[in-house]
Design a protein around this motif. Sequence first.
Motif, mmCIF file in Angstrom:
data_model
loop_
_atom_site.group_PDB
_atom_site.id
_atom_site.type_symbol
_atom_site.label_atom_id
_atom_site.label_comp_id
_atom_site.label_asym_id
_atom_site.label_seq_id
_atom_site.Cartn_x
_atom_site.Cartn_y
_atom_site.Cartn_z
ATOM 1 N N ASP A 101 0.840 -1.194 0.000
ATOM 2 C CA ASP A 101 0.000 0.000 0.000
ATOM 3 C C ASP A 101 0.878 1.248 0.000
ATOM 4 N N GLU A 102 0.983 1.883 -1.151
ATOM 5 C CA GLU A 102 1.880 3.036 -1.306
ATOM 6 C C GLU A 102 1.449 4.240 -0.477
ATOM 7 N N ASP A 103 0.182 4.280 -0.074
ATOM 8 C CA ASP A 103 -0.307 5.392 0.753
ATOM 9 C C ASP A 103 0.038 5.211 2.228
ATOM 10 N N ARG A 104 0.228 3.970 2.652
ATOM 11 C CA ARG A 104 0.474 3.700 4.072
ATOM 12 C C ARG A 104 1.890 3.233 4.375
ATOM 13 N N VAL A 105 2.638 2.824 3.357
ATOM 14 C CA VAL A 105 4.044 2.420 3.544
ATOM 15 C C VAL A 105 4.907 3.539 2.971
ATOM 16 N N TYR A 106 5.578 4.253 3.861
ATOM 17 C CA TYR A 106 6.366 5.418 3.457
ATOM 18 C C TYR A 106 7.782 5.021 3.064
ATOM 19 N N THR A 107 8.469 5.942 2.386
ATOM 20 C CA THR A 107 9.860 5.706 2.004
ATOM 21 C C THR A 107 10.717 5.445 3.233
ATOM 22 N N SER A 108 10.442 6.136 4.337
ATOM 23 C CA SER A 108 11.209 5.927 5.565
ATOM 24 C C SER A 108 11.039 4.492 6.075
ATOM 25 N N ASP A 109 9.853 3.897 5.873
ATOM 26 C CA ASP A 109 9.622 2.505 6.265
ATOM 27 C C ASP A 109 10.456 1.558 5.397
ATOM 28 N N ILE A 110 10.489 1.839 4.103
ATOM 29 C CA ILE A 110 11.268 1.007 3.180
ATOM 30 C C ILE A 110 12.748 1.086 3.534
ATOM 31 N N LYS A 111 13.230 2.298 3.858
ATOM 32 C CA LYS A 111 14.629 2.465 4.263
ATOM 33 C C LYS A 111 14.947 1.610 5.477
ATOM 34 N N LYS A 112 14.051 1.632 6.480
ATOM 35 C CA LYS A 112 14.269 0.830 7.691
ATOM 36 C C LYS A 112 14.309 -0.655 7.364
ATOM 37 N N ILE A 113 13.384 -1.110 6.519
ATOM 38 C CA ILE A 113 13.325 -2.533 6.183
ATOM 39 C C ILE A 113 14.616 -2.972 5.497
ATOM 40 N N VAL A 114 15.098 -2.184 4.540
ATOM 41 C CA VAL A 114 16.344 -2.515 3.834
ATOM 42 C C VAL A 114 17.520 -2.487 4.811
ATOM 43 N N GLN A 115 17.581 -1.459 5.656
ATOM 44 C CA GLN A 115 18.665 -1.348 6.621
ATOM 45 C C GLN A 115 18.630 -2.505 7.620
ATOM 46 N N TRP A 116 17.457 -2.826 8.142
ATOM 47 C CA TRP A 116 17.328 -3.921 9.103
ATOM 48 C C TRP A 116 17.696 -5.253 8.471
ATOM 49 N N TYR A 117 17.244 -5.502 7.243
ATOM 50 C CA TYR A 117 17.567 -6.755 6.571
ATOM 51 C C TYR A 117 19.089 -6.911 6.443
ATOM 52 N N ASN A 118 19.753 -5.846 5.981
ATOM 53 C CA ASN A 118 21.210 -5.910 5.815
ATOM 54 C C ASN A 118 21.911 -6.128 7.152
ATOM 55 N N LEU A 119 21.417 -5.507 8.210
ATOM 56 C CA LEU A 119 22.000 -5.679 9.543
ATOM 57 C C LEU A 119 21.816 -7.114 10.034
ATOM 58 N N LEU A 120 20.665 -7.693 9.794
ATOM 59 C CA LEU A 120 20.424 -9.082 10.178
ATOM 60 C C LEU A 120 21.334 -10.033 9.401
ATOM 61 N N VAL A 121 21.507 -9.786 8.101
ATOM 62 C CA VAL A 121 22.388 -10.630 7.287
ATOM 63 C C VAL A 121 23.832 -10.530 7.784
#
Length: 142
Positions: A101-121
């Motif tokens: 949902d592009e209206d409810r998932v913000y760019t800042s959320d996507i940044k966190k998800i990418v950053q968290w995924y890389n940190l977990l890896v």
Amino acid sequence: MALDKILSIGGKPGLYRLLTQTRTGFVGESLLDGKRVTVGMRSNVSVLSEIAIYTLEEEVPLKEVFQKIKEKESGKKTAISHKAEKIELEEYFFEILPNYDEDRVYTSDIKKIVQWYNLLVENKITDFTSSDEEPVTSDEEE
């Protein structure tokens, strides 16, 4: 290690591994630098296993999003940085979760998800499917 032991603490960078609970909060260890931090009950804390991403039909658990990223990246870190331009991040996330949902998932959320995924890896925490395959009841004794 399951995502139910990984925390995001409001106002603090990165992710934290839950070490122990205390009377007034808990002790966590940073996945960034290994430093321990005591966090009170009033802090804004999110457990990664409880986070979900909005789609047009339903909410998708974060572990499923991480699993889709893992499959796309063959278990390695993401090809895109969390510091990439807004349009690049949105295009990348659209490949992972086409109906988000592009209206409810913000760019800042996507940044966190990418950053968290890389940190977990980086910390070799890549088993995002374990709680689906094993009964979770033994971990939830409280």
